[in-house]
Design a protein around this motif. Structure first.
Motif, short mmCIF file in Angstrom:
data_model
loop_
_atom_site.label_atom_id
_atom_site.label_comp_id
_atom_site.label_asym_id
_atom_site.label_seq_id
_atom_site.Cartn_x
_atom_site.Cartn_y
_atom_site.Cartn_z
N GLU A 26 3.53 11.05 0.65
CA GLU A 26 3.43 10.34 1.92
C GLU A 26 2.49 9.14 1.80
O GLU A 26 2.83 8.02 2.22
CB GLU A 26 2.94 11.28 3.02
CG GLU A 26 2.79 10.62 4.37
CD GLU A 26 2.27 11.57 5.44
OE1 GLU A 26 1.86 11.06 6.49
OE2 GLU A 26 2.25 12.80 5.22
N VAL A 27 1.31 9.35 1.23
CA VAL A 27 0.35 8.25 1.06
C VAL A 27 0.91 7.21 0.11
O VAL A 27 0.84 6.00 0.38
CB VAL A 27 -1.02 8.76 0.56
CG1 VAL A 27 -1.96 7.60 0.27
CG2 VAL A 27 -1.65 9.70 1.58
N GLN A 28 1.48 7.65 -0.98
CA GLN A 28 2.05 6.73 -1.95
C GLN A 28 3.11 5.83 -1.29
O GLN A 28 3.13 4.61 -1.52
CB GLN A 28 2.67 7.54 -3.09
CG GLN A 28 3.06 6.75 -4.30
CD GLN A 28 3.58 7.66 -5.40
OE1 GLN A 28 4.46 8.49 -5.16
NE2 GLN A 28 3.04 7.50 -6.59
N GLY A 29 3.96 6.41 -0.46
CA GLY A 29 4.97 5.64 0.24
C GLY A 29 4.38 4.66 1.24
O GLY A 29 4.84 3.51 1.35
N GLN A 30 3.34 5.09 1.94
CA GLN A 30 2.71 4.20 2.92
C GLN A 30 2.02 3.02 2.22
O GLN A 30 2.05 1.90 2.75
CB GLN A 30 1.72 4.97 3.79
CG GLN A 30 2.41 5.83 4.82
CD GLN A 30 1.46 6.34 5.88
OE1 GLN A 30 0.40 5.77 6.12
NE2 GLN A 30 1.85 7.41 6.54
N ILE A 31 1.43 3.27 1.07
CA ILE A 31 0.81 2.16 0.32
C ILE A 31 1.89 1.19 -0.15
O ILE A 31 1.73 -0.02 -0.05
CB ILE A 31 -0.03 2.69 -0.86
CG1 ILE A 31 -1.32 3.31 -0.33
CG2 ILE A 31 -0.34 1.58 -1.86
CD1 ILE A 31 -2.20 3.91 -1.38
N ASP A 33 4.71 0.58 1.22
CA ASP A 33 5.30 -0.15 2.34
C ASP A 33 4.30 -1.01 3.12
O ASP A 33 4.70 -1.82 3.95
CB ASP A 33 5.96 0.83 3.32
CG ASP A 33 7.13 1.59 2.68
OD1 ASP A 33 7.67 1.11 1.65
OD2 ASP A 33 7.49 2.67 3.19
N ALA A 34 3.01 -0.83 2.85
CA ALA A 34 1.98 -1.55 3.62
C ALA A 34 2.08 -3.05 3.38
O ALA A 34 2.28 -3.50 2.26
CB ALA A 34 0.60 -1.04 3.24
N GLN A 35 1.92 -3.80 4.48
CA GLN A 35 1.98 -5.26 4.37
C GLN A 35 0.80 -5.95 5.05
O GLN A 35 0.40 -7.02 4.66
CB GLN A 35 3.29 -5.77 4.97
CG GLN A 35 4.50 -5.31 4.19
CD GLN A 35 5.81 -5.82 4.77
OE1 GLN A 35 5.82 -6.54 5.75
NE2 GLN A 35 6.90 -5.43 4.15
N SER A 36 0.26 -5.31 6.07
CA SER A 36 -0.82 -5.94 6.84
C SER A 36 -2.12 -5.15 6.68
O SER A 36 -2.13 -4.01 6.20
CB SER A 36 -0.43 -5.98 8.32
OG SER A 36 -0.39 -4.66 8.84
N ASP A 37 -3.22 -5.77 7.11
CA ASP A 37 -4.50 -5.07 7.11
C ASP A 37 -4.44 -3.82 7.97
O ASP A 37 -5.05 -2.80 7.63
CB ASP A 37 -5.62 -5.99 7.61
CG ASP A 37 -6.07 -6.99 6.56
OD1 ASP A 37 -5.60 -6.91 5.40
OD2 ASP A 37 -6.90 -7.86 6.89
N THR A 38 -3.69 -3.88 9.06
CA THR A 38 -3.52 -2.70 9.93
C THR A 38 -2.83 -1.57 9.17
O THR A 38 -3.24 -0.42 9.28
CB THR A 38 -2.70 -3.08 11.19
OG1 THR A 38 -3.37 -4.15 11.86
CG2 THR A 38 -2.57 -1.89 12.12
N ASP A 39 -1.82 -1.90 8.39
CA ASP A 39 -1.12 -0.89 7.58
C ASP A 39 -2.08 -0.25 6.58
O ASP A 39 -2.09 0.97 6.39
CB ASP A 39 0.06 -1.50 6.81
CG ASP A 39 1.18 -1.98 7.71
OD1 ASP A 39 1.29 -1.51 8.86
OD2 ASP A 39 1.97 -2.84 7.24
#
Length: 129
Positions: A26-31, A33-39
């Motif tokens: 889950e964390v790996q996927g969120q990293i 997909d992250a694009q913004s500082d908020t992400d």
């Protein structure tokens, strides 16, 4: 923020993996997909939240095998035998969750890291220094 979050993940990934492989993914996927500082801030908060969870025995054993990979080429047979003896004891345990790494395994990982240094593992929170 991206670089700091990636460095945080590098130091925490084995700790999170030992909580549950699905949490790690889950964390790996969120990293990824992250694009913004908020992400990235959301990822940081998620990592902090997951660190509070107990270790799941199966995930902990799997993570320990991953970590062993850093030592396997240089470790002496006696160290290999002891590591896998501790791992087998953990696998056979009736306990499903651990608030902390089992004491003997924690000490032995510290010993292995001192005897067979790894820059990457030395920055990991999974092995206490």
């Amino acid at each position: 923020m991206k670089k700091e979050t990636e460095q945080l993940w590098a130091s925490e990934k084995y700790t999170v993996m030992a909580k549950g492989y699905n949490l790690y993914k889950e964390v790996q996927g969120q990293i990824r997909d992250a694009q913004s500082d908020t992400d990235y801030e959301k990822v940081r908060l998620l990592i902090a939240e997951l660190k509070e969870k107990p270790f799941e025995r199966r995930a902990l054993c799997n993570t320990l095998e991953h970590v062993w990979g850093y030592f396997k080429k240089s470790a002496q047979d006696v160290d290999k035998q002891h590591f896998f003896s501790l791992l087998d004891t953990l696998r056979e345990s009736d306990k499903e969750y651990y608030d902390e790494m089992p004491y003997e395994m924690d000490l032995f990982l510290q010993y292995l890291l001192q005897k067979y240094p790894s820059d990457y593992l030395s920055r990991s929170t999974f092995i206490k220094n």
